[in-house]
Structure formats: structure tokens, C-alpha cells
Write an enzyme that holds these catalytic residues in place. Structure first.
Site, PDB file in Angstrom:
ATOM      1  N   LYS A  99     -69.699 111.103   4.408  1.00  0.00           N
ATOM      2  CA  LYS A  99     -68.513 110.777   3.901  1.00  0.00           C
ATOM      3  C   LYS A  99     -67.217 110.707   4.843  1.00  0.00           C
ATOM      4  O   LYS A  99     -67.729 110.153   5.806  1.00  0.00           O
ATOM      5  CB  LYS A  99     -68.256 111.553   2.798  1.00  0.00           C
ATOM      6  CG  LYS A  99     -69.363 111.399   1.745  1.00  0.00           C
ATOM      7  CD  LYS A  99     -68.979 112.017   0.222  1.00  0.00           C
ATOM      8  CE  LYS A  99     -69.063 113.519   0.019  1.00  0.00           C
ATOM      9  NZ  LYS A  99     -68.932 114.013  -1.384  1.00  0.00           N
ATOM     10  N   GLU A 130     -65.950 112.888  14.689  1.00  0.00           N
ATOM     11  CA  GLU A 130     -66.056 114.311  14.062  1.00  0.00           C
ATOM     12  C   GLU A 130     -65.068 114.696  13.511  1.00  0.00           C
ATOM     13  O   GLU A 130     -63.883 115.182  14.109  1.00  0.00           O
ATOM     14  CB  GLU A 130     -66.485 115.167  15.068  1.00  0.00           C
ATOM     15  CG  GLU A 130     -68.131 114.993  15.493  1.00  0.00           C
ATOM     16  CD  GLU A 130     -69.101 115.025  14.356  1.00  0.00           C
ATOM     17  OE1 GLU A 130     -68.714 115.659  13.247  1.00  0.00           O
ATOM     18  OE2 GLU A 130     -70.103 114.430  14.606  1.00  0.00           O
ATOM     19  N   GLU A 179     -58.249 120.399   3.336  1.00  0.00           N
ATOM     20  CA  GLU A 179     -58.667 121.240   4.541  1.00  0.00           C
ATOM     21  C   GLU A 179     -57.431 121.837   4.803  1.00  0.00           C
ATOM     22  O   GLU A 179     -56.396 121.578   5.091  1.00  0.00           O
ATOM     23  CB  GLU A 179     -59.089 120.413   5.603  1.00  0.00           C
ATOM     24  CG  GLU A 179     -59.664 121.168   6.754  1.00  0.00           C
ATOM     25  CD  GLU A 179     -60.141 120.280   8.040  1.00  0.00           C
ATOM     26  OE1 GLU A 179     -59.198 119.405   8.502  1.00  0.00           O
ATOM     27  OE2 GLU A 179     -61.216 120.587   8.281  1.00  0.00           O
ATOM     28  N   CYS A 227     -63.735 123.174  11.444  1.00  0.00           N
ATOM     29  CA  CYS A 227     -64.141 122.088  10.395  1.00  0.00           C
ATOM     30  C   CYS A 227     -65.137 122.448   9.599  1.00  0.00           C
ATOM     31  O   CYS A 227     -65.216 121.811   8.377  1.00  0.00           O
ATOM     32  CB  CYS A 227     -64.539 120.795  11.496  1.00  0.00           C
ATOM     33  SG  CYS A 227     -65.917 120.996  12.711  1.00  0.00           S
ATOM     34  N   SER A 271     -58.658 115.340  13.386  1.00  0.00           N
ATOM     35  CA  SER A 271     -58.272 115.163  11.823  1.00  0.00           C
ATOM     36  C   SER A 271     -58.720 113.782  11.264  1.00  0.00           C
ATOM     37  O   SER A 271     -58.620 112.788  12.257  1.00  0.00           O
ATOM     38  CB  SER A 271     -56.723 115.277  11.942  1.00  0.00           C
ATOM     39  OG  SER A 271     -56.100 114.382  12.558  1.00  0.00           O
ATOM     40  N   LYS A 314     -59.889 113.451  27.122  1.00  0.00           N
ATOM     41  CA  LYS A 314     -58.167 113.889  26.765  1.00  0.00           C
ATOM     42  C   LYS A 314     -58.522 115.279  26.291  1.00  0.00           C
ATOM     43  O   LYS A 314     -58.638 115.091  24.922  1.00  0.00           O
ATOM     44  CB  LYS A 314     -57.672 112.628  25.870  1.00  0.00           C
ATOM     45  CG  LYS A 314     -56.040 112.863  25.793  1.00  0.00           C
ATOM     46  CD  LYS A 314     -55.757 112.817  24.231  1.00  0.00           C
ATOM     47  CE  LYS A 314     -54.603 113.570  23.969  1.00  0.00           C
ATOM     48  NZ  LYS A 314     -54.600 115.027  23.883  1.00  0.00           N
ATOM     49  N   PRO A 315     -57.961 116.492  26.712  1.00  0.00           N
ATOM     50  CA  PRO A 315     -57.880 117.437  26.122  1.00  0.00           C
ATOM     51  C   PRO A 315     -56.992 117.501  24.932  1.00  0.00           C
ATOM     52  O   PRO A 315     -55.969 116.753  25.174  1.00  0.00           O
ATOM     53  CB  PRO A 315     -57.721 118.634  26.871  1.00  0.00           C
ATOM     54  CG  PRO A 315     -57.993 117.864  28.379  1.00  0.00           C
ATOM     55  CD  PRO A 315     -57.591 116.377  28.084  1.00  0.00           C
ATOM     56  N   GLU A 331     -53.158 118.752  23.647  1.00  0.00           N
ATOM     57  CA  GLU A 331     -52.186 119.169  24.289  1.00  0.00           C
ATOM     58  C   GLU A 331     -51.834 120.542  24.100  1.00  0.00           C
ATOM     59  O   GLU A 331     -51.305 121.333  24.981  1.00  0.00           O
ATOM     60  CB  GLU A 331     -51.044 118.137  24.057  1.00  0.00           C
ATOM     61  CG  GLU A 331     -50.757 118.176  22.702  1.00  0.00           C
ATOM     62  CD  GLU A 331     -51.142 116.966  21.945  1.00  0.00           C
ATOM     63  OE1 GLU A 331     -52.512 117.095  22.161  1.00  0.00           O
ATOM     64  OE2 GLU A 331     -50.661 116.526  21.104  1.00  0.00           O
TER      65      GLU A 331
HETATM   66  P1  NAD Z   1     -55.857 115.825  15.833  1.00  0.00           P
HETATM   67  O1  NAD Z   1     -56.326 114.860  15.097  1.00  0.00           O
HETATM   68  O2  NAD Z   1     -54.394 116.138  15.713  1.00  0.00           O
HETATM   69  O3  NAD Z   1     -55.722 115.752  17.333  1.00  0.00           O
HETATM   70  C1  NAD Z   1     -57.160 115.437  18.029  1.00  0.00           C
HETATM   71  C2  NAD Z   1     -56.967 114.924  19.278  1.00  0.00           C
HETATM   72  O4  NAD Z   1     -56.456 113.697  19.186  1.00  0.00           O
HETATM   73  C3  NAD Z   1     -55.940 115.673  20.193  1.00  0.00           C
HETATM   74  O5  NAD Z   1     -56.257 115.495  21.405  1.00  0.00           O
HETATM   75  C4  NAD Z   1     -54.595 114.778  20.075  1.00  0.00           C
HETATM   76  O6  NAD Z   1     -53.859 114.689  20.932  1.00  0.00           O
HETATM   77  C5  NAD Z   1     -55.390 113.348  19.880  1.00  0.00           C
HETATM   78  N1  NAD Z   1     -54.348 112.335  19.291  1.00  0.00           N
HETATM   79  C6  NAD Z   1     -53.515 112.547  18.440  1.00  0.00           C
HETATM   80  N2  NAD Z   1     -52.839 111.310  18.089  1.00  0.00           N
HETATM   81  C7  NAD Z   1     -53.790 110.489  18.401  1.00  0.00           C
HETATM   82  C8  NAD Z   1     -53.761 108.971  18.650  1.00  0.00           C
HETATM   83  N3  NAD Z   1     -52.626 108.155  17.847  1.00  0.00           N
HETATM   84  N4  NAD Z   1     -54.687 108.153  19.062  1.00  0.00           N
HETATM   85  C9  NAD Z   1     -55.846 108.861  20.167  1.00  0.00           C
HETATM   86  N5  NAD Z   1     -55.572 110.379  20.032  1.00  0.00           N
HETATM   87  C10 NAD Z   1     -54.657 111.166  19.493  1.00  0.00           C
HETATM   88  O7  NAD Z   1     -56.676 117.240  15.582  1.00  0.00           O
HETATM   89  P2  NAD Z   1     -56.283 118.791  15.744  1.00  0.00           P
HETATM   90  O8  NAD Z   1     -55.245 119.210  15.295  1.00  0.00           O
HETATM   91  O9  NAD Z   1     -56.388 118.696  17.202  1.00  0.00           O
HETATM   92  O10 NAD Z   1     -57.536 119.427  15.153  1.00  0.00           O
HETATM   93  C11 NAD Z   1     -57.879 119.824  14.045  1.00  0.00           C
HETATM   94  C12 NAD Z   1     -58.787 118.873  13.255  1.00  0.00           C
HETATM   95  O11 NAD Z   1     -60.003 118.613  13.938  1.00  0.00           O
HETATM   96  C13 NAD Z   1     -59.345 119.496  11.845  1.00  0.00           C
HETATM   97  O12 NAD Z   1     -59.398 118.458  10.782  1.00  0.00           O
HETATM   98  C14 NAD Z   1     -60.886 119.641  12.179  1.00  0.00           C
HETATM   99  O13 NAD Z   1     -61.380 119.647  10.817  1.00  0.00           O
HETATM  100  C15 NAD Z   1     -61.011 118.716  13.050  1.00  0.00           C
HETATM  101  N6  NAD Z   1     -62.257 119.178  13.624  1.00  0.00           N
HETATM  102  C16 NAD Z   1     -63.596 118.547  13.290  1.00  0.00           C
HETATM  103  C17 NAD Z   1     -64.635 118.966  13.973  1.00  0.00           C
HETATM  104  C18 NAD Z   1     -66.031 118.319  13.821  1.00  0.00           C
HETATM  105  O14 NAD Z   1     -66.890 118.476  14.474  1.00  0.00           O
HETATM  106  N7  NAD Z   1     -66.276 117.629  12.586  1.00  0.00           N
HETATM  107  C19 NAD Z   1     -64.704 119.817  14.946  1.00  0.00           C
HETATM  108  C20 NAD Z   1     -63.488 120.484  15.447  1.00  0.00           C
HETATM  109  C21 NAD Z   1     -62.235 120.073  14.635  1.00  0.00           C
END
Ligand code: NAD
Length: 501
Positions: free
Chosen positions: A463, A262, A393, A296, A241, A187-188, A190
Site C-alpha cells: 500500500k 520507502e 503515524e 517507520c 515521509s 542527499k542526507p 539536513e
Molecule cells: P521527510 O520526508 O521530511 O524527509 C526525507 C528526506 O527528503 C530528507 O532528506 C529531506 O530533506 C528530503 N526532502 C524534503 N522535501 C523534499 C522534496 N520536496 N524533494 C526531495 N526531497 C525532499 O522525512 P523525515 O521526517 O526525514 O523522516 C521521517 C519519515 O521517514 C517517516 O514518515 C518514516 O516513516 C519514514 N521512514 C521510512 C522508512 C522505510 O523504510 N519505509 C525508513 C525510515 C523512515
């Protein structure tokens, strides 16, 4: 035709769901707009999948798993190398698509593509080794039994990814999952589905059997949530997130699925007084402004030893005001727009809050006015430690500096966060570098180095940043189950099965 127009027409060529080897429309008949963050124009519409599409994709993956899991590691490696070649062949198109959809400068997008190629090649190598490792005998304190351990593919896995490094976060999951013999529903985000849809097209062309990879685009609630809940999914690997990661973990608990997470970060770069100031300036700027700070691993907290604090702040102020923000396709541009309107508004709120929170000095760079989610790179000096800018963050090009007097104070300040993803230490003193690295609660520590990440190493943190590790052998192990077989010695006759994954 201008470059942007050509890309937009090509970008729109893959906008459907990819299920069981076919490109298809979603059950719900809805589509989602995909926006170019540099112009705010809609550049494509992709299918808005739903729970029925997820079910269809998971069932296709479950059917494909029966045969895919029996392929040898060597057979899977051939396909992984073909994917790496396919990505390499379409390198410039993929980089441009990444810049168009995510907004990062073309040179940064090219680094992403190289990372994807290296990741598929690395896991092809590990897949080949699986055949040799196969089943290994375990020394036990008994002559009566023979014990062996083998690693098997975990099953159908759900890969859920964010928008900041779309192809990279996907490759870090997809390559080891396929190498292990798992089948996948991806699931990429959106917000940035186009690079992944192109990647799926490359994977299909590489000859990966139908059903082994399925891609369902759509929103988190409509696609991500039912995917994480599906009873036929053995494991969820999620990057995003902390708030959504918590939700995914709760959902997975209902069916006792494995999870790898992650999540967010709030990482520090510690600059000691003996540091090379030019190097420190480069490392601080890279850790805060690469990908417009949407990392991140952003080291957005700068801890600087007091004797050099003003000198470093002056160099950084110069860097901030000279950073070229603009069209990611334009040569010389160092920072593009943020990737979405929501992220743009969120970061602007943080900057306004920072100005109100009483930093000693606020330095702002330039950014284009008008359309596009462009944000000025911003630096706050002596930001109070209780400010949300120091603790939360931000995910944007915002840097906060604070000074320290002792090594212990620096370590304490760096560890004073609920996250623990990465940290950077800048010092010429080898003993101090190692000492501080030992004390930091972080999954990755760079000493005097930029944020280089090699697929052979590891990715993930302490953590609330992570559960599990990606990359390296750990990334592969995340998609494997362990099985022990115990047999009374001499109780079986006839030839045994040969080794194989
Ligand atoms: P997000 O959590 O909003 O979304 C991530 C993915 O989860 C998206 O594909 C989204 O559609 C999906 N999603 C949303 N609600 C969901 C649900 N209820 N159930 C299942 N899937 C759901 O994050 P974002 O805004 O796309 O990305 C930014 C965040 O990603 C930041 O907090 C960043 O730190 C983190 N991040 C972490 C790493 C790492 O390696 N630790 C790498 C890249 C980004």
C-alpha cells in the site's frame, strides 16, 4: 576534554559538500546548523547546498559512470569490503556521532553500525556473483536466433534519506547502488548529516574513484527537489515521509525516472491469548520505544486478545513507567530524546490529542525536564479506533492498545490502514501464526521475533508504505536495467566479449 566536547570537535571535521572527490563549499555560501537533540546546542554547521551544487554533483557522477560501469563486480566488491572494514575500524566513533546527532542510546547506535558493515559485506558478495551471472542465454522456441539477457547498472542515481536511522537507510541504498555499478548523488537529512559525511570520508579513504559518490547536504526544497528533477539522474531512491515521497514521485514523472520509495507506516502487533506474556511485553516495548519510537516500522498499534488484555496492559504500564529516558551516552539509558524540535512538538501534540480523545487509561513514564527534546513514553488503553493516534503515524514513543475477540477481527483491524509496512504476531500456535501472517497486508511479518532485519532478506511494504523493495537481491535489482540482445544464429564471426558486469 570531555567525551561530548571531543566528539563535537571531531564531528565538525567533515561539514562540506563532497563532489567529484573533493570537499568543497556550496555555491550559495550558506550554512545550516546541526543540533544535538539532547542539549539543543548547535554542534556543527554544514554547507547548505543548492541547485547549482546538485548540478555539479550529478555531472561529476555522470562522468564517473562511464568508467565505473565497466569495472567488474569483483573490482567493486573489493571496494565495498574496504568500506565495510573502514566502517568497522571507526565503529565507536560512528556510533557516538550517530548518538550525538540523532539522540539514540549508544547501544542502539552500535547496532546501526553493525548493520552498515553487514550490508556492505553482503552486497560485496552479490557484486562478485554478477561476474558469473554476466550474460545469460534465454531458451526461445526458435533455432534461428540466439537471445541473451544481461543486467546493467541503471546510471546516475539519487539517494535521498531521512534522519531516524541515517547511516542504515543510506547503506541500504548505497551498497547495492555501488555494487550494481551505479554512481551516486546522496542527499542526507539536513537534521542528521554528520554520520553520512563521516561515511563519505570512509568511502573516500577506501579508494572509491572520484565522482562515484557525491554528497550534497542541504534542505529538501533546495537540494532534494532539484536532485529528483535532474534530467541526468536515471533513478531516485527515496526514504522519508509519504507526503514528500508523493512529491518526489510526481517530480520524477516529468522525466520518467524510476523511483523506489520507502515511506511511512502504522503497524500492528497482534498478541493472542496463548502468547508468552514476558515475550509479548518485550516485543511490544521494543516495537514502540526503540529509537524513541521514531521508526517507520514502529508497531505502535497493539491488538491484544481480550482474555489477556488487562494482564498485558499491566505489564506494559510497569515497563513504561520504568523506562529510563535521558542522555544517550549514559550507561543504562534506554531511550534518548527525539531527534528534532519539530518532531518533539509534533509528538507532544499527538499526546495531548490522545488525552482528549478519551482512552480508558493513560500511562506516562518519566523524562528529563529542561533542555533536550525528551518525551515521556506514553501508553493509551482502549483508544477509540477513529482517533488520529490509532490511524496516523506518530513517530514517537506512543503506544495504543485495543482488544479483540476473534482472529478475523484482529486481522481486519491490523489491515485497516492506508499503510502496510510490517506486522508482528505473538502466539504459540504455529498454524495460527502462519495463517495470520498470510492474511496481513504487510511487507514484513515477524512471528514471536523482535524486529531483526538481515540484509539477505527484504525490506519494504504494501500500500502507501513503499514502492519496490530494499535489501536482498531485490535491493540490487532496483539499481539495474535489463537488456536483451537477439542475434541470428551464426551471423557473427570472431571471439565474443567475455562475461562481466
Ligand atoms: P521527510 O520526508 O521530511 O524527509 C526525507 C528526506 O527528503 C530528507 O532528506 C529531506 O530533506 C528530503 N526532502 C524534503 N522535501 C523534499 C522534496 N520536496 N524533494 C526531495 N526531497 C525532499 O522525512 P523525515 O521526517 O526525514 O523522516 C521521517 C519519515 O521517514 C517517516 O514518515 C518514516 O516513516 C519514514 N521512514 C521510512 C522508512 C522505510 O523504510 N519505509 C525508513 C525510515 C523512515
Amino acid at each position: 576534554m570531555k567525551q561530548h566536547e571531543w566528539l563535537q570537535s571531531r564531528a565538525a571535521s567533515r561539514t562540506q559538500l563532497y563532489i567529484d572527490g573533493f570537499w568543497c563549499a556550496g555555491e550559495g555560501g550558506k550554512r545550516l546548523p546541526v543540533v544535538n537533540p539532547s542539549t539543543e546546542e548547535t554542534i556543527a554547521e554544514v554547507e547548505a547546498g543548492n541547485a547549482a551544487d546538485v548540478d555539479c554533483a550529478v555531472r561529476a557522477a555522470a562522468r564517473a559512470f562511464r568508467t565505473w560501469k565497466k569495472t567488474s563486480g569483483a573490482q567493486r566488491a573489493v571496494l565495498l569490503r574496504a568500506i565495510a572494514r573502514g566502517v568497522n575500524d571507526r565503529r565507536e566513533h560512528l556510533a557516538a556521532l550517530q548518538s550525538l546527532n540523532n539522540g539514540k542510546p549508544l547501544d542502539e547506535a552500535r547496532i546501526d553500525v553493525s548493520d552498515v558493515v553487514a550490508t556492505f559485506e553482503y552486497y560485496a558478495g552479490l557484486a562478485e556473483q554478477l561476474d558469473e551471472i554476466g550474460e545469460s542465454a534465454v531458451a526461445i522456441p526458435s533455432d534461428e536466433y540466439r537471445a541473451t539477457i544481461r543486467r546493467e547498472a541503471a546510471g546516475v542515481v539519487a539517494l535521498i534519506v531521512p534522519w531516524n536511522f541515517p547511516m542504515v537507510t543510506t547503506a541500504w541504498k548505497l551498497a547495492p547502488a555501488l555494487a550494481a555499478g551505479c554512481t551516486v548523488v546522496l542527499k542526507p537529512s539536513e537534521i542528521t548529516p554528520l554520520p553520512e559525511l563521516e561515511l563519505a570520508s570512509i568511502i573516500s579513504d577506501a579508494g572509491v574513484p572520484r565522482g562515484v559518490l557525491n554528497v550534497v547536504t542541504g534542505t529538501g526544497p533546495e537540494v532534494g527537489a532539484p536532485l529528483a528533477a535532474h534530467p541526468l539522474v536515471a533513478k531516485v531512491s527515496f526514504t522519508g515521509s509519504t507526503a514528500v515521497g508523493t512529491q518526489v514521485m510526481k517530480t520524477a514523472a516529468d522525466t520518467i525516472k524510476g523511483v523506489s520509495l520507502e515511506l511511512g507506516g502504522k503497524s500492528s502487533i497482534i498478541v493472542f491469548a496463548d502468547a508468552d506474556l514476558d515475550l509479548a511485553t518485550d516485543l511490544v516495548a521494543g516495537g514502540a520505544f526503540f529509537n524513541a519510537g521514531q521508526m517507520c516500522s514502529a508497531t505502535s498499534r497493539v491488538l491484544v486478545e481480550r482474555p489477556i488484555a488487562d494482564a498485558l496492559a499491566a505489564r506494559l504500564a510497569d515497563r513504561v513507567t520504568r523506562t529510563v529516558v535521558g542522555d544517550p551516552f549514559k550507561p543504562g539509558v534506554q531511550m534518548g530524546p527525539l531527534t528534532s524540535r519539530a518532531q518533539y512538538e509534533r509528538v507532544q501534540r499527538y499526546i495531548a490529542r490522545g488525552k482528549a480523545d478519551g482512552a480508558r487509561l493513560v500511562i506516562e513514564g518519566e523524562a528529563p525536564a529542561g533542555s533536550g527534546y525528551f518525551v515521556k513514553p506514553t501508553m493509551f488503553v482502549d483508544m477509540p479506533a477513529e482517533s488520529p493516534l490509532w490511524r496516523e503515524e506518530i513517530f514517537g514513543p506512543v503506544l495504543c492498545l485495543r482488544s479483540f475477540d476473534t482472529e478475523d477481527e484482529a486481522i481486519g483491524a491490523a489491515n485497516d490502514t492506508e499503510f502496510g509496512l510490517v506486522a508482528t504476531v505473538v502466539t504459540r500456535d504455529a498454524g495460527r501464526g502462519r495463517r495470520v501472517a498470510d492474511e496481513l497486508e504487510a511487507g514484513v511479518v515477524w512471528i514471536n521475533a523482535p524486529q531483526a532485519i538481515f540484509p539477505q532478506t527484504s525490506w519494504g511494504g504494501y500500500k502507501r508504505s513503499s514502492i519496490g523493495r530494499e535489501l536482498g537481491p531485490f535491493g540490487l535489482a532496483a539499481f539495474q536495467e535489463i537488456k536483451q540482445v537477439l542475434v541470428p544464429a551464426g551471423s557473427l564471426a570472431g571471439p565474443e566479449r567475455g562475461h562481466g558486469a
